[in-house]
Scaffold this motif. Sequence first.
Motif, PDB file in Angstrom:
ATOM      1  N   LYS A  42       0.807  -1.233   0.000  1.00 25.59           N
ATOM      2  CA  LYS A  42       0.000   0.000   0.000  1.00 25.59           C
ATOM      3  C   LYS A  42       0.838   1.280   0.000  1.00 25.59           C
ATOM      4  CE  LYS A  42      -1.229   0.490   4.999  1.00 25.59           C
ATOM      5  NZ  LYS A  42       0.018   1.012   5.437  1.00 25.59           N
ATOM      6  N   ASN A  43       2.133   1.182   0.357  1.00 27.90           N
ATOM      7  CA  ASN A  43       2.995   2.379   0.377  1.00 27.90           C
ATOM      8  C   ASN A  43       3.736   2.636  -0.929  1.00 27.90           C
ATOM      9  OD1 ASN A  43       2.441   2.800   3.172  1.00 27.90           O
ATOM     10  ND2 ASN A  43       3.885   1.160   3.653  1.00 27.90           N
ATOM     11  N   ILE A  44       3.716   1.651  -1.835  1.00 26.61           N
ATOM     12  CA  ILE A  44       4.588   1.729  -3.024  1.00 26.61           C
ATOM     13  C   ILE A  44       4.356   3.005  -3.828  1.00 26.61           C
ATOM     14  CG2 ILE A  44       5.133   0.658  -5.246  1.00 26.61           C
ATOM     15  CD1 ILE A  44       4.703  -2.087  -3.919  1.00 26.61           C
ATOM     16  N   LEU A  45       3.104   3.257  -4.197  1.00 30.84           N
ATOM     17  CA  LEU A  45       2.821   4.396  -5.077  1.00 30.84           C
ATOM     18  C   LEU A  45       2.940   5.727  -4.332  1.00 30.84           C
ATOM     19  CD1 LEU A  45      -0.103   2.875  -7.184  1.00 30.84           C
ATOM     20  CD2 LEU A  45       2.312   3.036  -7.779  1.00 30.84           C
ATOM     21  N   LYS A  46       2.582   5.721  -3.050  1.00 34.28           N
ATOM     22  CA  LYS A  46       2.729   6.934  -2.240  1.00 34.28           C
ATOM     23  C   LYS A  46       4.212   7.312  -2.119  1.00 34.28           C
ATOM     24  CE  LYS A  46       1.585   8.971   2.254  1.00 34.28           C
ATOM     25  NZ  LYS A  46       2.919   9.599   2.349  1.00 34.28           N
ATOM     26  N   ASN A  47       5.059   6.287  -1.933  1.00 32.97           N
ATOM     27  CA  ASN A  47       6.499   6.537  -1.830  1.00 32.97           C
ATOM     28  C   ASN A  47       7.057   7.143  -3.118  1.00 32.97           C
ATOM     29  OD1 ASN A  47       6.388   5.469   0.703  1.00 32.97           O
ATOM     30  ND2 ASN A  47       7.416   3.543   0.212  1.00 32.97           N
ATOM     31  N   ILE A  48       6.560   6.653  -4.257  1.00 29.88           N
ATOM     32  CA  ILE A  48       6.994   7.200  -5.548  1.00 29.88           C
ATOM     33  C   ILE A  48       6.592   8.670  -5.637  1.00 29.88           C
ATOM     34  CG2 ILE A  48       6.595   7.111  -8.061  1.00 29.88           C
ATOM     35  CD1 ILE A  48       6.310   4.016  -7.726  1.00 29.88           C
ATOM     36  N   SER A  49       5.345   8.956  -5.284  1.00 33.35           N
ATOM     37  CA  SER A  49       4.833  10.326  -5.327  1.00 33.35           C
ATOM     38  C   SER A  49       5.631  11.254  -4.408  1.00 33.35           C
ATOM     39  CB  SER A  49       3.356  10.314  -4.906  1.00 33.35           C
ATOM     40  OG  SER A  49       2.862  11.631  -4.821  1.00 33.35           O
ATOM     41  N   ASP A  50       5.883  10.802  -3.175  1.00 35.72           N
ATOM     42  CA  ASP A  50       6.659  11.609  -2.209  1.00 35.72           C
ATOM     43  C   ASP A  50       8.066  11.876  -2.730  1.00 35.72           C
ATOM     44  OD1 ASP A  50       4.494  11.565  -0.561  1.00 35.72           O
ATOM     45  OD2 ASP A  50       5.288  10.067   0.848  1.00 35.72           O
ATOM     46  N   PRO A  97      -5.426  -0.986  -9.378  1.00 34.24           N
ATOM     47  CA  PRO A  97      -5.534   0.154 -10.304  1.00 34.24           C
ATOM     48  C   PRO A  97      -4.396   1.179 -10.161  1.00 34.24           C
ATOM     49  CG  PRO A  97      -7.042   0.437  -8.465  1.00 34.24           C
ATOM     50  CD  PRO A  97      -6.306  -0.850  -8.206  1.00 34.24           C
ATOM     51  N   ILE A  98      -3.244   0.853 -10.739  1.00 37.72           N
ATOM     52  CA  ILE A  98      -2.050   1.702 -10.587  1.00 37.72           C
ATOM     53  C   ILE A  98      -2.298   3.133 -11.062  1.00 37.72           C
ATOM     54  CG2 ILE A  98       0.374   2.033 -11.232  1.00 37.72           C
ATOM     55  CD1 ILE A  98       0.609  -0.926 -11.714  1.00 37.72           C
ATOM     56  N   ALA A  99      -2.811   3.268 -12.294  1.00 38.04           N
ATOM     57  CA  ALA A  99      -2.940   4.608 -12.898  1.00 38.04           C
ATOM     58  C   ALA A  99      -3.867   5.493 -12.060  1.00 38.04           C
ATOM     59  CB  ALA A  99      -3.457   4.492 -14.333  1.00 38.04           C
ATOM     60  N   GLU A 100      -4.959   4.900 -11.599  1.00 43.14           N
ATOM     61  CA  GLU A 100      -5.949   5.662 -10.823  1.00 43.14           C
ATOM     62  C   GLU A 100      -5.345   6.134  -9.489  1.00 43.14           C
ATOM     63  OE1 GLU A 100      -9.983   4.569  -8.457  1.00 43.14           O
ATOM     64  OE2 GLU A 100      -9.721   3.521 -10.372  1.00 43.14           O
ATOM     65  N   ILE A 101      -4.659   5.236  -8.788  1.00 41.68           N
ATOM     66  CA  ILE A 101      -4.112   5.580  -7.470  1.00 41.68           C
ATOM     67  C   ILE A 101      -2.945   6.562  -7.595  1.00 41.68           C
ATOM     68  CG2 ILE A 101      -2.938   4.673  -5.412  1.00 41.68           C
ATOM     69  CD1 ILE A 101      -4.620   2.110  -5.752  1.00 41.68           C
ATOM     70  N   LEU A 102      -2.001   6.270  -8.504  1.00 44.72           N
ATOM     71  CA  LEU A 102      -0.841   7.162  -8.654  1.00 44.72           C
ATOM     72  C   LEU A 102      -1.271   8.519  -9.218  1.00 44.72           C
ATOM     73  CD1 LEU A 102       2.201   7.434  -8.278  1.00 44.72           C
ATOM     74  CD2 LEU A 102       2.526   6.496 -10.579  1.00 44.72           C
ATOM     75  N   GLY A 103      -2.219   8.493 -10.133  1.00 49.01           N
ATOM     76  CA  GLY A 103      -2.768   9.752 -10.669  1.00 49.01           C
ATOM     77  C   GLY A 103      -3.449  10.554  -9.578  1.00 49.01           C
ATOM     78  N   GLY A 104      -4.129   9.840  -8.664  1.00 47.00           N
ATOM     79  CA  GLY A 104      -4.825  10.486  -7.552  1.00 47.00           C
ATOM     80  C   GLY A 104      -3.871  11.180  -6.588  1.00 47.00           C
ATOM     81  N   THR A 106      -0.690  12.094  -7.208  1.00 46.88           N
ATOM     82  CA  THR A 106       0.236  13.065  -7.817  1.00 46.88           C
ATOM     83  C   THR A 106      -0.485  14.173  -8.578  1.00 46.88           C
ATOM     84  OG1 THR A 106       0.394  11.745  -9.847  1.00 46.88           O
ATOM     85  CG2 THR A 106       2.077  11.362  -8.145  1.00 46.88           C
ATOM     86  N   GLY A 107      -1.753  13.914  -8.959  1.00 48.21           N
ATOM     87  CA  GLY A 107      -2.476  14.890  -9.774  1.00 48.21           C
ATOM     88  C   GLY A 107      -1.961  14.969 -11.206  1.00 48.21           C
ATOM     89  N   LEU A 108      -1.260  13.919 -11.655  1.00 41.57           N
ATOM     90  CA  LEU A 108      -0.697  13.920 -13.017  1.00 41.57           C
ATOM     91  C   LEU A 108      -1.283  12.778 -13.845  1.00 41.57           C
ATOM     92  CD1 LEU A 108       3.042  14.465 -12.026  1.00 41.57           C
ATOM     93  CD2 LEU A 108       1.706  16.050 -13.429  1.00 41.57           C
ATOM     94  N   PRO A 109      -1.285  12.934 -15.189  1.00 42.42           N
ATOM     95  CA  PRO A 109      -1.689  11.808 -16.045  1.00 42.42           C
ATOM     96  C   PRO A 109      -0.688  10.655 -15.875  1.00 42.42           C
ATOM     97  CG  PRO A 109      -1.447  13.833 -17.337  1.00 42.42           C
ATOM     98  CD  PRO A 109      -0.912  14.122 -15.973  1.00 42.42           C
TER      99      PRO A 109
END
Length: 325
Positions: A42-50, A97-104, A106-109
């Motif tokens: 659950k932290n993977i995409l948040k860590n990328i964004s941070d 849903p990688i794109a949806e969560i990471l997009g959410g 970061t606010g990026l496409p």
Amino acid sequence: MSHKWIVGVDLGGTTTKIAFIQDNGEIILKWEIDTDNSDFGKNILKNISDSIDQKLETLKQTKEILVGIGLGAPGAIDLEKGLIYEAVNLGWENNYPIAEILGGVTGLPVVVDNDANCAALGEMWKGAGNGAKDLVCVTLGTGVGGGVIANGQIVHGIKGAAGEIGHITVIPENGAPCNCGKTGCLETVTSATGISRIATEAIHTYYNESKLKMIFENNSKISAKDVFDSAREGDQLAIEIVDKVAFYLGLALANIGNVCNPEKIIIGGGVSRAGNVLLNPLNQYFQNFAFSTVAQSTSIDIATLGNDAGVYGAAWLIKANLESK
């Protein structure tokens, strides 16, 4: 757009590579973070964004400079929905849903594809592909991945699983078990892990002098690199092992060549660093097995981007997406 940056992300089971890349393919900055697959990932995409935010701050840039994030992930991907069907090494539940969560966050496409497909796109754009529009990329690492590009486009297939070259069966009977649940897959004999396994088995039935045996006796294990280094130095046992690897890989690549007739088949991943000690016997078997037109028109080359292929290809996903609009 030229002054804007694309984020390329190559998501791996242990580390994640990230880069800011201009649309001409120039890398502004690249770095790595650990992949935290605890708690079902659950932290993977948040860590990328941070991490992206931190690097922007260091470079004194705002998010406005970023046009989007391309991400390569290990597994079969639904490109339309931006989700991964199953990610064995990441802890995620199926259809994540990688794109949806990471997009959410970061606010990026966000555009997502399979990591081996991204490596293939990276080599086409900035590496050994060198302008070729028809190429097949085979990544020989811990496992074996593949990406097939026809007329400049990745071939995905009906469920995103096209290019699973590592799971071509090359030993139909009594083959070693593969992580995918089958036996005798290409991955079991040409991945770094597979080569190490074959070498360890071969040592126990080889009765002559051998440098490889000495390495095994000293370390109680042999790596793929040990095998290639010893073969380069003329060790007979190592040469026989490399020949066996080249046989299976040559057989599989000839069959792929016969189906796709690409301009180039590009070999990447850690095992590709063996260079000519693998390439020479591999070319020989490829010539033996491939249909004559294919044998004459398809060349086998070593990838040139190394570990950067994935981030380049991931960035290409965004670049191609913007240019098609």
